[in-house]
Enzyme design. Structure first.
Site, PDB file in Angstrom:
ATOM      1  CD  GLU A  50      -2.744   1.220   2.522  1.00 52.17           C
ATOM      2  OE1 GLU A  50      -3.769   1.901   2.488  1.00 52.17           O
ATOM      3  OE2 GLU A  50      -2.407   0.546   3.530  1.00 52.17           O
ATOM      4  CE  LYS A 125      -7.834   1.737   3.441  1.00 52.34           C
ATOM      5  NZ  LYS A 125      -6.659   2.366   4.106  1.00 52.34           N
ATOM      6  CB  CYS A 166      -4.923  -1.157   4.544  1.00 53.93           C
ATOM      7  SG  CYS A 166      -4.042  -0.961   6.124  1.00 53.93           S
TER       8      CYS A 166
END
Length: 297
Positions: A50, A125, A166
């Site tokens: 990331e 995301k 994440c």
């Protein structure tokens, strides 16, 4: 991009590149290129972390780049680099994420390149990391990042791969929606947990999501850079986890790549022996509903 035929051989070699990310974008990009090229000698599929071109945090706009039009846009340096490596070595690359500049907004976006260097899948995301832990970490990602609004998979001749970034890993519903497609045998997350939440939750979450979804789980994170004062304190610990929840490799806090040859038949055998995904869900009592968009590669 056509339909890929799943191979008879179910073995795939993977490599996760845990690079150290500093405040120097050019140096980060070059380090990513070096490790990708080195690991291309081994792997069929390579992963980056990331935010692999910049530290996670509020000044992220300074590092933002476009993704669409990467072939001709001179500002899309990271994507052209990854595309070039994928094409040169004929490898699949999941390029972690970068701060994507699109229509005046910033997104935390993952990209997937095929063996010819073509961008074939893109995921932004969905769950943004807005937390304030007393005596620990404070991060309000929504102050600078716009959330994505779709699910994404990445299709290779080995298997179909579900994608996440994440904080997404904390939401079991997110992967449950993805796993309605039981052709998915691997989940790949780019991640950058911090030194507060990492020691507490990283290990249990990586094992839980692998076991819940009866899939291989790959988590690629940046290596800690303690010499860089004032930047987000990343935890590291890039990991490869089996469908049984066994940690096959862990990079800990080192700048290094972790490698593994995965036998995807292991997924099928587990799902036959403990048919959680295939038979035992009580759909008369509960259902997972997909309300968001889904873009499939």
């Amino acid at each position: 991009h056509g339909i890929l035929k799943i191979m008879e051989s179910k073995k795939i070699k993977v490599s996760l590149c845990q690079i150290k990310v500093t405040s120097d974008k050019a140096k980060n990009r070059e380090r990513a290129r070096e490790m990708l090229e080195s690991e291309s000698k081994f792997a069929d599929l390579l992963l980056l972390p990331e935010m692999f071109i910049c530290p996670f945090g509020g000044n992220i706009k300074l590092y933002a780049e476009p993704i669409d039009g990467y072939k001709t846009d001179p500002a899309a340096e990271a994507m052209r680099m990854v595309s070039g490596v994928a094409k040169k070595y004929g490898k699949y690359i999941i390029a972690g994420s970068i701060p994507e500049l699109k229509d005046g907004k910033l997104y935390n976006t993952m990209t997937c390149f095929d063996r010819t260097g073509e961008l074939v899948a893109k995921y932004s995301k969905c769950h943004l990391f807005d937390v304030d832990i007393k005596g620990g970490i404070k991060c309000i990602e929504s102050e600078y990042i716009t959330p994505g609004d779709h699910f994404q998979t990445f299709t290779t001749e080995y298997c179909k791969i579900g994608l996440g970034i994440c904080y997404d890993i904390r939401f079991p519903e997110f992967t449950s929606v993805l796993m309605q497609d039981t052709d998915i045998k691997m989940l790949c997350f780019a991640a950058s947990f911090n030194t507060t939440t990492g020691p507490l939750h990283w290990d249990i979450l990586r094992k839980c999501r692998a076991v819940d979804n009866q899939s291989f789980l790959l988590l690629c994170a940046p290596a800690p850079a303690p010499e860089e004062k004032g930047i987000y304190p990343t935890y590291g610990h890039s990991s490869i986890v089996s469908p049984w929840g066994k940690v096959l490799a862990d990079a800990e806090s080192n700048e290094m790549a972790i490698r593994q040859e995965l036998n995807l038949d292991e997924v099928d055998k587990l799902r036959d022996q403990i048919p959680v995904l295939l038979k035992h869900k009580r759909k008369d009592m509960y259902q997972i509903m997909k309300l968001g968009k889904q873009q499939l590669s």
